[in-house]
Design an enzyme around this catalytic site. Structure first.
Site, short mmCIF file in Angstrom:
data_model
loop_
_atom_site.label_atom_id
_atom_site.label_comp_id
_atom_site.label_asym_id
_atom_site.label_seq_id
_atom_site.Cartn_x
_atom_site.Cartn_y
_atom_site.Cartn_z
N ARG A 118 -0.49 25.69 -35.26
CA ARG A 118 -0.32 24.32 -34.78
C ARG A 118 -1.25 23.98 -33.62
NH1 ARG A 118 6.15 23.00 -34.88
NH2 ARG A 118 6.25 22.45 -37.09
N GLN A 124 -4.53 19.88 -38.24
CA GLN A 124 -3.38 18.98 -38.17
C GLN A 124 -3.13 18.25 -39.49
OE1 GLN A 124 -3.87 16.44 -34.78
NE2 GLN A 124 -3.46 18.06 -33.31
N ASP A 127 -0.80 20.23 -41.91
CA ASP A 127 0.48 20.72 -41.36
C ASP A 127 1.67 20.22 -42.18
OD1 ASP A 127 2.58 21.57 -39.85
OD2 ASP A 127 1.89 20.69 -37.96
N SER A 130 5.10 19.65 -40.20
CA SER A 130 5.22 18.40 -39.47
C SER A 130 5.43 17.21 -40.40
CB SER A 130 3.98 18.17 -38.60
OG SER A 130 3.92 19.10 -37.54
N TYR A 231 6.29 25.73 -29.73
CA TYR A 231 7.64 26.15 -30.07
C TYR A 231 8.49 26.29 -28.81
CZ TYR A 231 5.61 27.26 -34.60
OH TYR A 231 4.98 27.18 -35.81
#
Length: 375
Positions: A118, A124, A127, A130, A231
């Site tokens: 991430r 991105q 991902d 997400s 995280y």
């Protein structure tokens, strides 16, 4: 290259790994794409839509396909259909997947999309966690609202005033933030908590109230370090006690609670204990988004609605993105397409590179070996 898109076989999985939009791009790049008959129907992508962009509809997408794109990793008979040197791109649930050794023994190269770093800005658009969590956060509020026997917004009527629902969101990642935004749009009073102090500004920017927990300088430093990886962190004993007291009070007064906390490779953390649920008002609703990995809520069960003695509903809804299968498939397919593009070199030759940053992070089996460190 021939690319196969099978129908998902896991019960309740309505998504598909490629849509007509991404299939068109794959074919424009020179690939032949096979779609298993009916693979996209549950996501409202019918066979004729794939045929119109040049795909071939067939009963067997495995024979001759060097690349297989799926939502969930192949299981059982599906694995046996994979020829040696086939590459599979899917969500593998790698830390819990019992079949990695089988994939390796069949010389299958498996890319687990959940392992995408991430921290890489160029990754991105790949991902999947997400993109799917965003949808899950939105739908979780609607699912809870459907079970809640009162209104979300405040109403002033001739018959009296209706108080707004009080909603608590636990875990302010992508799913949690979307849940906050959705609950606010529906008119609820929203409170939220997370182990990442940096989430406070995000919560308040959406109109939510931050449930603040005092933090020592040492804990602050560890939390900041964990935040760099996107995280949560492991808090100290005192912080856990302080947070439990604040959460207990907020949840006890809430009408709706949505928990979203997940830990990569581990069971979900237990955020709400039975004694806290016992303090909630009759008619309150809890939705445990982490129910498939152990659950954030004591007493939640996968695929079931649990009714407590004090009249609280605990919803254990699995695979929430699948309930929005059309949009979920569209976003997932774009993520997959963006990753698949990295598997081809400048001359458009398929080239798995175990040393390339993104591929290295996602490649769990290759060359007859399991590459994932599971210890």
């Amino acid at each position: 290259m021939q690319i196969g898109i099978p129908t998902e076989t896991i019960a309740g999985e309505n998504r598909v790994a490629a849509t007509p939009e991404t299939v068109k791009k794959l074919i424009s790049a020179g690939h032949r794409v096979l779609i298993e008959r009916g693979a996209g129907v549950r996501a409202a992508y019918i066979d004729s839509a794939y045929e119109q962009v040049g795909a071939t509809i067939t009963e067997d997408v495995y024979s001759g396909s060097q690349l297989i794109l799926k939502v969930r990793a192949p299981q059982g008979d599906e694995i046996q259909k994979l020829a040696a040197h086939t590459t599979v791109v899917a969500m593998f649930d790698p830390y819990r997947n019992p079949d990695l050794d089988t994939f390796a023994s069949q010389n299958v190269s498996a890319f687990a999309l959940e392992l995408l770093p991430r921290t890489l800005s160029r990754a991105q658009n790949m991902d999947v966690l997400s993109s799917q969590a965003n949808l899950a956060g939105y739908k979780s509020v609607l699912l809870a609202a459907a079970e809640y026997q009162r209104m979300f917004p405040m109403l002033m009527t001739a018959a009296g005033t209706v108080k707004p629902a009080r909603v608590v969101i636990m875990g302010v990642g992508v799913a949690g933030l979307q849940a906050i935004a959705t609950a606010k749009r529906l008119g609820a009073v929203v409170e939220a908590t997370d182990l990442r102090p940096t989430a406070k500004e995000q919560v308040e920017s959406l109109g939510g109230k931050w449930l603040d927990v005092p933090m020592s300088p040492e804990e602050q430093a560890r939390a900041d370090e964990a935040a760099k990886n996107g995280y949560g962190w492991t808090p100290g004993e005192q912080y856990i006690k302080d947070q439990a007291a604040i959460v207990d009070k907020a949840v006890s007064n809430a009408n709706i609670v949505i928990t979203t906390a997940l830990l990569p490779g581990r069971n979900a953390p237990r955020l709400i204990k039975a004694e806290t649920v016992a303090k909630m008002k009759p008619g309150s609703v809890i939705l445990d988004m982490a129910v498939e990995t152990g659950g954030n809520v004591e007493g939640s069960k996968v695929g079931e609605t649990v009714f407590t003695e004090n009249g609280v509903k605990i919803l254990g809804v699995p695979n929430i993105p699948s309930t929005l299968s059309t949009e979920a498939s569209a976003l997932y397919a774009r993520n997959v397409f963006n990753f698949v593009e990295t598997l081809f070199d400048q001359d458009k030759n398929f080239a798995i590179n175990p040393e390339e940053e993104i591929q290295k992070a996602l490649l769990v089996t290759h060359g007859g070996h399991v590459l994932l460190k599971r210890g």
